[in-house]
Motif scaffolding. Sequence first.
Motif, mmCIF file in Angstrom:
data_model
loop_
_atom_site.group_PDB
_atom_site.id
_atom_site.type_symbol
_atom_site.label_atom_id
_atom_site.label_comp_id
_atom_site.label_asym_id
_atom_site.label_seq_id
_atom_site.Cartn_x
_atom_site.Cartn_y
_atom_site.Cartn_z
ATOM 1 N N ARG A 180 0.830 -1.205 0.000
ATOM 2 C CA ARG A 180 0.000 0.000 0.000
ATOM 3 C C ARG A 180 0.867 1.259 0.000
ATOM 4 O O ARG A 180 1.980 1.263 0.537
ATOM 5 C CB ARG A 180 -0.913 0.025 1.232
ATOM 6 C CG ARG A 180 -1.840 -1.173 1.314
ATOM 7 C CD ARG A 180 -2.768 -1.103 2.489
ATOM 8 N NE ARG A 180 -3.623 -2.292 2.538
ATOM 9 C CZ ARG A 180 -4.608 -2.482 3.396
ATOM 10 N NH1 ARG A 180 -4.872 -1.541 4.302
ATOM 11 N NH2 ARG A 180 -5.319 -3.590 3.361
ATOM 12 N N SER A 181 0.317 2.318 -0.573
ATOM 13 C CA SER A 181 0.966 3.627 -0.497
ATOM 14 C C SER A 181 1.167 4.005 0.963
ATOM 15 O O SER A 181 0.328 3.719 1.832
ATOM 16 C CB SER A 181 0.089 4.666 -1.191
ATOM 17 O OG SER A 181 0.413 5.969 -0.770
ATOM 18 N N GLU A 182 2.283 4.686 1.260
ATOM 19 C CA GLU A 182 2.526 5.081 2.648
ATOM 20 C C GLU A 182 1.444 6.028 3.162
ATOM 21 O O GLU A 182 1.264 6.155 4.379
ATOM 22 C CB GLU A 182 3.907 5.715 2.796
ATOM 23 C CG GLU A 182 4.092 7.064 2.162
ATOM 24 C CD GLU A 182 5.451 7.683 2.520
ATOM 25 O OE1 GLU A 182 6.112 7.164 3.437
ATOM 26 O OE2 GLU A 182 5.825 8.665 1.858
ATOM 27 N N GLN A 183 0.706 6.672 2.280
ATOM 28 C CA GLN A 183 -0.392 7.540 2.703
ATOM 29 C C GLN A 183 -1.509 6.771 3.396
ATOM 30 O O GLN A 183 -2.359 7.368 4.066
ATOM 31 C CB GLN A 183 -0.956 8.292 1.485
ATOM 32 C CG GLN A 183 0.049 9.123 0.722
ATOM 33 C CD GLN A 183 0.695 10.187 1.577
ATOM 34 O OE1 GLN A 183 0.026 10.837 2.376
ATOM 35 N NE2 GLN A 183 1.997 10.360 1.440
ATOM 36 N N LEU A 184 -1.517 5.457 3.239
ATOM 37 C CA LEU A 184 -2.581 4.624 3.808
ATOM 38 C C LEU A 184 -2.170 3.956 5.117
ATOM 39 O O LEU A 184 -2.917 3.140 5.652
ATOM 40 C CB LEU A 184 -2.998 3.542 2.797
ATOM 41 C CG LEU A 184 -3.440 4.033 1.428
ATOM 42 C CD1 LEU A 184 -3.778 2.854 0.527
ATOM 43 C CD2 LEU A 184 -4.639 4.960 1.554
ATOM 44 N N HIS A 185 -1.001 4.300 5.642
ATOM 45 C CA HIS A 185 -0.504 3.561 6.803
ATOM 46 C C HIS A 185 -1.364 3.763 8.044
ATOM 47 O O HIS A 185 -1.614 2.801 8.791
ATOM 48 C CB HIS A 185 0.948 3.942 7.099
ATOM 49 C CG HIS A 185 1.622 2.973 8.011
ATOM 50 N ND1 HIS A 185 2.016 3.297 9.292
ATOM 51 C CD2 HIS A 185 1.947 1.660 7.836
ATOM 52 C CE1 HIS A 185 2.570 2.244 9.864
ATOM 53 N NE2 HIS A 185 2.543 1.241 9.011
ATOM 54 N N ALA A 186 -1.854 4.943 8.284
ATOM 55 C CA ALA A 186 -2.674 5.182 9.476
ATOM 56 C C ALA A 186 -3.957 4.362 9.445
ATOM 57 O O ALA A 186 -4.336 3.735 10.452
ATOM 58 C CB ALA A 186 -2.991 6.673 9.612
ATOM 59 N N THR A 187 -4.614 4.340 8.302
ATOM 60 C CA THR A 187 -5.842 3.539 8.204
ATOM 61 C C THR A 187 -5.529 2.048 8.256
ATOM 62 O O THR A 187 -6.318 1.255 8.776
ATOM 63 C CB THR A 187 -6.615 3.870 6.919
ATOM 64 O OG1 THR A 187 -5.747 3.707 5.772
ATOM 65 C CG2 THR A 187 -7.117 5.304 6.941
ATOM 66 N N HIS A 188 -4.370 1.665 7.730
ATOM 67 C CA HIS A 188 -3.936 0.272 7.827
ATOM 68 C C HIS A 188 -3.798 -0.145 9.290
ATOM 69 O O HIS A 188 -4.279 -1.211 9.702
ATOM 70 C CB HIS A 188 -2.608 0.101 7.098
ATOM 71 C CG HIS A 188 -1.816 -1.097 7.511
ATOM 72 N ND1 HIS A 188 -2.142 -2.378 7.115
ATOM 73 C CD2 HIS A 188 -0.714 -1.207 8.313
ATOM 74 C CE1 HIS A 188 -1.266 -3.228 7.652
ATOM 75 N NE2 HIS A 188 -0.400 -2.541 8.373
ATOM 76 N N LEU A 189 -3.155 0.681 10.100
ATOM 77 C CA LEU A 189 -2.943 0.347 11.505
ATOM 78 C C LEU A 189 -4.252 0.196 12.263
ATOM 79 O O LEU A 189 -4.340 -0.588 13.213
ATOM 80 C CB LEU A 189 -2.079 1.414 12.172
ATOM 81 C CG LEU A 189 -0.615 1.485 11.716
ATOM 82 C CD1 LEU A 189 0.096 2.643 12.413
ATOM 83 C CD2 LEU A 189 0.109 0.174 11.984
ATOM 84 N N ALA A 190 -5.272 0.905 11.834
ATOM 85 C CA ALA A 190 -6.558 0.846 12.532
ATOM 86 C C ALA A 190 -7.262 -0.498 12.354
ATOM 87 O O ALA A 190 -8.180 -0.815 13.122
ATOM 88 C CB ALA A 190 -7.468 1.970 12.045
ATOM 89 N N THR A 191 -6.832 -1.294 11.368
ATOM 90 C CA THR A 191 -7.530 -2.555 11.100
ATOM 91 C C THR A 191 -6.620 -3.779 11.193
ATOM 92 O O THR A 191 -7.048 -4.875 10.841
ATOM 93 C CB THR A 191 -8.168 -2.518 9.696
ATOM 94 O OG1 THR A 191 -7.142 -2.366 8.695
ATOM 95 C CG2 THR A 191 -9.173 -1.375 9.574
ATOM 96 N N THR A 192 -5.390 -3.623 11.665
ATOM 97 C CA THR A 192 -4.477 -4.766 11.711
ATOM 98 C C THR A 192 -4.995 -5.883 12.608
ATOM 99 O O THR A 192 -4.838 -7.071 12.291
ATOM 100 C CB THR A 192 -3.079 -4.336 12.168
ATOM 101 O OG1 THR A 192 -3.190 -3.611 13.401
ATOM 102 C CG2 THR A 192 -2.404 -3.479 11.129
#
Length: 226
Positions: free
Chosen positions: A191-203
């Motif tokens: 994923r683009s690094e711009q999506l990292h915050a939303t990624h962390l919310a669903t790990t």
Amino acid sequence: MPDRRELHANGYAMLRSAIGPDTVEALRAIFDANVLPSDQWPVPRGQDWRHAQLDLAPVVQATCRLPALLAVVGELIGERFFIAQAEGREPLPGGGHQQLHRDLSARRPGDMVNALVFLDDFAAHNGATRIIPGSHRPQPDAPPEDFNDESRAVHLQGRAGDILVFDVDLVHGGSLNASGARRRSMLISYRSEQLHATHLATTALRNVRMDTTERFAPTGNALATG
């Protein structure tokens, strides 16, 4: 290496023999040793699939970072990116059919890419992935995609050690494992690094255990331009 223009036009690339037999065997062993039943995942998985939690294994992490794989992913995403997830999947005998679908980008087209590492041979009889080439960027005046229309779909057959890399907006789907032959794979999400915050919310929901802080940059001139 794939041709850059064909990659963007088709929305996918097949990296043939991207990993060697020894690595394939190691990944198969890790897959089989780490299968989790559907009800042991935070969100239950499909009953006609076998899923393996394997993201912490060193050989898995090394496979996610293969230079040829990262080059194609970087070309598709077009900006700095990270490895978001890696898990094992296998359609059970008589299962695995998926309707054609898109996984859908998040903030902009092209900001998410998947890679499917073949751990067994893929063929139509054991559930090879179907795709519609070029369907990731429909024309503005094109009618909505009819996911029940299979007329343009092709099976992407391959050998153990091949890797399919594709834009998540590409129309695709698994096929029925009619023969019952094994068809293990490792699905890697970038994923683009711009999506990292939303990624962390669903790990936690996706059972992601791996560290996702490392960043990768597009290599710029790693692909052919013929």
